[in-house]
Design a protein around this motif. Structure first.
Motif, PDB file in Angstrom:
ATOM      1  N   PHE A 114      -3.529  26.890 -34.526  1.00  0.00           N
ATOM      2  CA  PHE A 114      -2.162  26.937 -34.008  1.00  0.00           C
ATOM      3  C   PHE A 114      -1.194  26.249 -34.957  1.00  0.00           C
ATOM      4  O   PHE A 114      -0.054  26.696 -35.132  1.00  0.00           O
ATOM      5  CB  PHE A 114      -2.101  26.281 -32.624  1.00  0.00           C
ATOM      6  N   GLU A 115      -1.619  25.150 -35.590  1.00  0.00           N
ATOM      7  CA  GLU A 115      -0.729  24.429 -36.501  1.00  0.00           C
ATOM      8  C   GLU A 115      -0.321  25.304 -37.682  1.00  0.00           C
ATOM      9  O   GLU A 115       0.807  25.207 -38.173  1.00  0.00           O
ATOM     10  CB  GLU A 115      -1.427  23.160 -37.005  1.00  0.00           C
ATOM     11  N   LEU A 121       4.402  26.877 -30.826  1.00  0.00           N
ATOM     12  CA  LEU A 121       3.850  26.918 -29.479  1.00  0.00           C
ATOM     13  C   LEU A 121       3.749  25.502 -28.910  1.00  0.00           C
ATOM     14  O   LEU A 121       3.173  24.612 -29.559  1.00  0.00           O
ATOM     15  CB  LEU A 121       2.463  27.567 -29.506  1.00  0.00           C
ATOM     16  N   PRO A 122       4.295  25.241 -27.721  1.00  0.00           N
ATOM     17  CA  PRO A 122       4.234  23.896 -27.127  1.00  0.00           C
ATOM     18  C   PRO A 122       2.784  23.445 -26.905  1.00  0.00           C
ATOM     19  O   PRO A 122       1.883  24.264 -26.733  1.00  0.00           O
ATOM     20  CB  PRO A 122       4.974  24.066 -25.795  1.00  0.00           C
ATOM     21  N   ASP A 123       2.602  22.145 -26.882  1.00  0.00           N
ATOM     22  CA  ASP A 123       1.263  21.588 -26.717  1.00  0.00           C
ATOM     23  C   ASP A 123       0.612  22.051 -25.422  1.00  0.00           C
ATOM     24  O   ASP A 123      -0.589  22.338 -25.389  1.00  0.00           O
ATOM     25  CB  ASP A 123       1.326  20.056 -26.735  1.00  0.00           C
ATOM     26  N   ALA A 124       1.374  22.147 -24.344  1.00  0.00           N
ATOM     27  CA  ALA A 124       0.807  22.549 -23.059  1.00  0.00           C
ATOM     28  C   ALA A 124       0.312  23.991 -23.113  1.00  0.00           C
ATOM     29  O   ALA A 124      -0.776  24.312 -22.611  1.00  0.00           O
ATOM     30  CB  ALA A 124       1.853  22.381 -21.951  1.00  0.00           C
ATOM     31  N   ALA A 125       1.113  24.865 -23.720  1.00  0.00           N
ATOM     32  CA  ALA A 125       0.707  26.265 -23.841  1.00  0.00           C
ATOM     33  C   ALA A 125      -0.501  26.403 -24.760  1.00  0.00           C
ATOM     34  O   ALA A 125      -1.404  27.211 -24.512  1.00  0.00           O
ATOM     35  CB  ALA A 125       1.875  27.100 -24.357  1.00  0.00           C
ATOM     36  N   ARG A 126      -0.533  25.620 -25.825  1.00  0.00           N
ATOM     37  CA  ARG A 126      -1.664  25.630 -26.750  1.00  0.00           C
ATOM     38  C   ARG A 126      -2.937  25.191 -26.026  1.00  0.00           C
ATOM     39  O   ARG A 126      -3.990  25.825 -26.172  1.00  0.00           O
ATOM     40  CB  ARG A 126      -1.362  24.699 -27.917  1.00  0.00           C
ATOM     41  N   ARG A 129      -4.148  27.902 -23.659  1.00  0.00           N
ATOM     42  CA  ARG A 129      -4.764  29.017 -24.368  1.00  0.00           C
ATOM     43  C   ARG A 129      -6.188  28.665 -24.801  1.00  0.00           C
ATOM     44  O   ARG A 129      -7.110  29.486 -24.685  1.00  0.00           O
ATOM     45  CB  ARG A 129      -3.923  29.375 -25.592  1.00  0.00           C
ATOM     46  N   ILE A 130      -6.397  27.437 -25.271  1.00  0.00           N
ATOM     47  CA  ILE A 130      -7.737  26.996 -25.696  1.00  0.00           C
ATOM     48  C   ILE A 130      -8.693  27.008 -24.518  1.00  0.00           C
ATOM     49  O   ILE A 130      -9.822  27.504 -24.607  1.00  0.00           O
ATOM     50  CB  ILE A 130      -7.669  25.602 -26.340  1.00  0.00           C
ATOM     51  N   ARG A 131      -8.253  26.486 -23.383  1.00  0.00           N
ATOM     52  CA  ARG A 131      -9.126  26.424 -22.196  1.00  0.00           C
ATOM     53  C   ARG A 131      -9.433  27.826 -21.681  1.00  0.00           C
ATOM     54  O   ARG A 131     -10.566  28.122 -21.268  1.00  0.00           O
ATOM     55  CB  ARG A 131      -8.480  25.568 -21.111  1.00  0.00           C
ATOM     56  N   THR A 132      -8.422  28.687 -21.689  1.00  0.00           N
ATOM     57  CA  THR A 132      -8.641  30.065 -21.231  1.00  0.00           C
ATOM     58  C   THR A 132      -9.655  30.768 -22.116  1.00  0.00           C
ATOM     59  O   THR A 132     -10.564  31.462 -21.633  1.00  0.00           O
ATOM     60  CB  THR A 132      -7.307  30.835 -21.228  1.00  0.00           C
ATOM     61  N   PHE A 172     -10.646  34.744 -31.359  1.00  0.00           N
ATOM     62  CA  PHE A 172      -9.834  35.392 -30.326  1.00  0.00           C
ATOM     63  C   PHE A 172      -8.681  34.529 -29.812  1.00  0.00           C
ATOM     64  O   PHE A 172      -7.794  35.043 -29.128  1.00  0.00           O
ATOM     65  CB  PHE A 172     -10.715  35.791 -29.134  1.00  0.00           C
ATOM     66  N   VAL A 173      -8.671  33.245 -30.124  1.00  0.00           N
ATOM     67  CA  VAL A 173      -7.700  32.350 -29.490  1.00  0.00           C
ATOM     68  C   VAL A 173      -6.259  32.699 -29.850  1.00  0.00           C
ATOM     69  O   VAL A 173      -5.337  32.483 -29.049  1.00  0.00           O
ATOM     70  CB  VAL A 173      -8.019  30.876 -29.844  1.00  0.00           C
ATOM     71  N   LEU A 174      -6.012  33.282 -31.030  1.00  0.00           N
ATOM     72  CA  LEU A 174      -4.663  33.672 -31.424  1.00  0.00           C
ATOM     73  C   LEU A 174      -4.337  35.109 -31.044  1.00  0.00           C
ATOM     74  O   LEU A 174      -3.277  35.630 -31.397  1.00  0.00           O
ATOM     75  CB  LEU A 174      -4.485  33.495 -32.932  1.00  0.00           C
TER      76      LEU A 174
END
Length: 614
Positions: A114-115, A121-126, A129-132, A172-174
């Motif tokens: 993500f970096e 992308l905000p930290d919360a959204a990031r 996405r990782i957890r999903t 797949f995370v991105l």
């Protein structure tokens, strides 16, 4: 919607004008899985990495077009390619341990993506996405504390299957449009393989990702891919739907590959393809397959075949495509061999083994007779390799008895006499780690001869050593000229055959094979199986065959033992155990094994297994 369009692709060896791949054309639609199969050295991975605008070391893309998500990647500037890789097109390698940074925790490795690609992308959204994505690949529990604990791990704290699913999560995370999967289930046990394949299928369908699945495992691709490309010597020789390839294969090469595939439901003779895949720069004129083809005619040696459509969507490069009838013969079923169980060469009695304070083997006992192949199967982490390493003397923390021909074997290999070390040899799973990259193949093979089976001094000693090296290379279907090359100049399958040759060069009595065919294409696997069978019959070689490939077990083994959590749960003659498994764990292993056969028309929804069909 077309996500990938490749047209006229040519990759050459840099500065030499020698093609590695040429005349490659294909498309992949969004949500489609395209299988790319062929022997080692056929150019599969070279084609795969061109979708990332890359070429393997010493090669360059010199012609054709590669369009990914509407963008031409050939000739793209390095900074634009860096942005493309990972965000638009992702890559999943064969060996996850080589793709994950051992010094970084999992969360940090996912955050880095993500970096670089999505810094806004905000930290919360990031984090969400990782957890999903973790849940999508079967690693997330939904509990925040458990997921945080998992993300705090280092790669070495994961099993092989978990590492592979982490690489899938990173791919797949991105939410890329295209993903290239390069043998992602090689080395995984059948249940973990089934989970990984299910993950790939679901993620591609859910996110409409176009996937290129590079593999030598025909059984896997038959149940995963919508369409299949068969590659030989840098060219696509046959293309069609899964059903067309597996029900109506036309090219002699495709038919030969299918004849080399083992079945879990039937013991049959595997037919290896004679000869070797020609290297770039030494490919024959005309059809490159003609020297190995049983259907070749004189014209095949002089005329390069053009693509021929034999049915809608089914294209073949063969001069005789419209004249070849159905495959001449199906592989011959074979009867199990008779083995005298009273001639025991290796015995393990009441073995307990430990890693630190944790006990990993519990009261394990087995016996191996001369000329017998005993298969040891089970999931990753069940203790198969620990048992094998205890026998060879590489794992020291164990109690119980290990004997060879009635004599007790010292716990450590270094404490055993040279004759005993010569008699019991080991072939490791990973040739990448077991071959010294600084030594030539000839030097690697001469070392055990010098240490364990020294050639008598005198006139002609060097010649006899060279002859022994050449002979053992030919026994594993390699040219004696390979002796002058280094491991990094060989394909993965060739490296594994060198590892087997190193164990065979001293003519052992017991050979412990630890997943030795996991990196081999089906034809080489068939040749290795035939070789091991011949050595059993002619020289009395006994095999302890550690594997996760139950289809291969049906073909190669006389008896099989299933292991779970360090305990032997079931054992007996192969046909009895695989046809009538008594333990639920054994039944689960058999059910998870993909069976060779045609995929259903349309989009495959799940792998075909024996359980699915019954």
């Amino acid at each position: 919607m077309t996500a990938v369009a490749v047209k006229g692709l040519r990759v050459d060896l840099s500065g030499r004008g020698v093609d590695v791949v040429d005349c490659v054309d294909f498309t992949i639609d969004a949500g489609e899985v395209l299988g790319l199969v062929g022997e080692s050295g056929s150019g599969k991975t070279t084609v795969g990495v061109t979708l990332l605008g890359d070429a393997r070391r010493g090669a360059a893309i010199v012609g054709g077009s590669v369009v990914v998500d509407g963008q031409e990647v050939v000739g793209l500037r390095p900074d634009r390619l860096a942005k493309l890789r990972g965000s638009t097109v992702a890559y999943v390698p064969q060996d996850p341990s080589m793709a994950l940074n051992p010094a970084l925790r999992l969360r940090r490795q996912l955050d880095e993506l993500f970096e670089f690609h999505r810094p806004e992308l905000p930290d919360a959204a990031r984090d969400e996405r990782i957890r999903t994505t973790l849940r999508e690949v079967g690693l997330g529990s939904g509990d925040q504390e458990e997921d945080d604990a998992f993300l705090a791990r280092f790669p070495h704290q994961l099993s092989g299957g978990q590492q592979q699913r982490v690489t899938l999560a990173m791919a797949f995370v991105l939410r890329p449009r295209v993903i290239v999967l390069d043998e992602p289930t090689t080395g995984l046990d059948v249940t973990t393989q089934a989970r990984v394949l299910s993950t790939v299928r679901d993620l591609c369908a859910t996110h409409r990702v176009a996937a290129l699945y590079v593999t030598h495992d025909m059984a896997v691709v038959s149940n995963l891919a919508h369409r299949i490309l068969v590659m030989y010597a840098g060219r696509i020789v046959e293309a069609g739907t899964s059903a067309q390839i597996f029900d109506a294969a036309t090219h002699p090469y495709t038919r030969a590959l299918l004849a080399a595939v083992p079945l879990v439901s039937q013991r049959r003779e595997l037919t290896a393809i004679p000869g070797d895949t020609p290297l770039p720069g030494s490919r024959p004129s005309g059809c490159a397959f003609h020297p190995r083809c049983p259907d070749a005619v004189a014209e095949c040696a002089t005329t390069t075949p053009d693509p021929v459509q034999v049915s809608p969507g089914h294209v073949v490069r063969c001069l005789r495509a419209t004249r070849l009838g159905p495959a001449r013969t199906a592989p011959r079923a074979v009867e199990p061999r008779a083995v005298r169980q009273n001639d025991v060469v290796l015995r393990v009695a009441d073995l307990d083994a430990f890693h630190g304070r944790r006990q990993v083997l519990h009261d394990v006992s087995l016996a191996l007779a001369a000329r017998e192949c005993l298969a040891l199967v089970g999931e990753s982490g069940c203790g198969k390799t620990t048992l094998a390493r205890s026998i060879i003397g590489l794992h020291h923390r164990h109690s119980g008895g290990i004997t060879f021909r009635g004599g007790e074997m010292a716990t450590r290999a270094r404490d055993r006499p040279p004759e005993l070390r010569r008699a019991v040899q080991y072939v490791f799973q990973s040739p990448y780690n077991s071959l010294n990259p600084r030594r030539s193949i000839g030097e690697i093979l001469r070392e055990p001869l010098a240490v364990l089976s020294p050639v008598p001094a005198g006139k002609g000693r060097a010649g006899r050593t060279r002859a022994a090296v050449s002979e053992v290379l030919e026994r594993v279907s390699l040219s004696p000229t390979v002796a002058a090359r280094y491991p990094d100049q060989l394909s993965g399958g060739e490296r594994q055959r060198v590892a087997i040759a190193r164990a065979l060069v001293c003519r052992p009595e017991v050979l412990i094979c630890d997943e030795v065919t996991s990196a081999l294409d089906v034809s080489v696997q068939a040749s290795i199986v035939r070789l091991l069978r011949r050595l059993q019959d002619e020289e009395g070689l006994a095999l302890l065959f550690v594997t996760h490939n139950l289809a291969l077990v049906r073909t190669v083994a006389d008896r099989v033992i299933a292991m779970r959590a360090g305990r032997l749960v079931e054992g007996g003659p192969v046909d009895d155990v695989l046809d009538h498994p008594g333990d639920p764990f054994t039944r689960a292993l058999i059910a998870a094994t993909p069976e060779f056969g045609a995929a259903p028309p349309g989009v495959p929804s799940a792998p075909t297994s024996r359980e699915d069909r019954t």
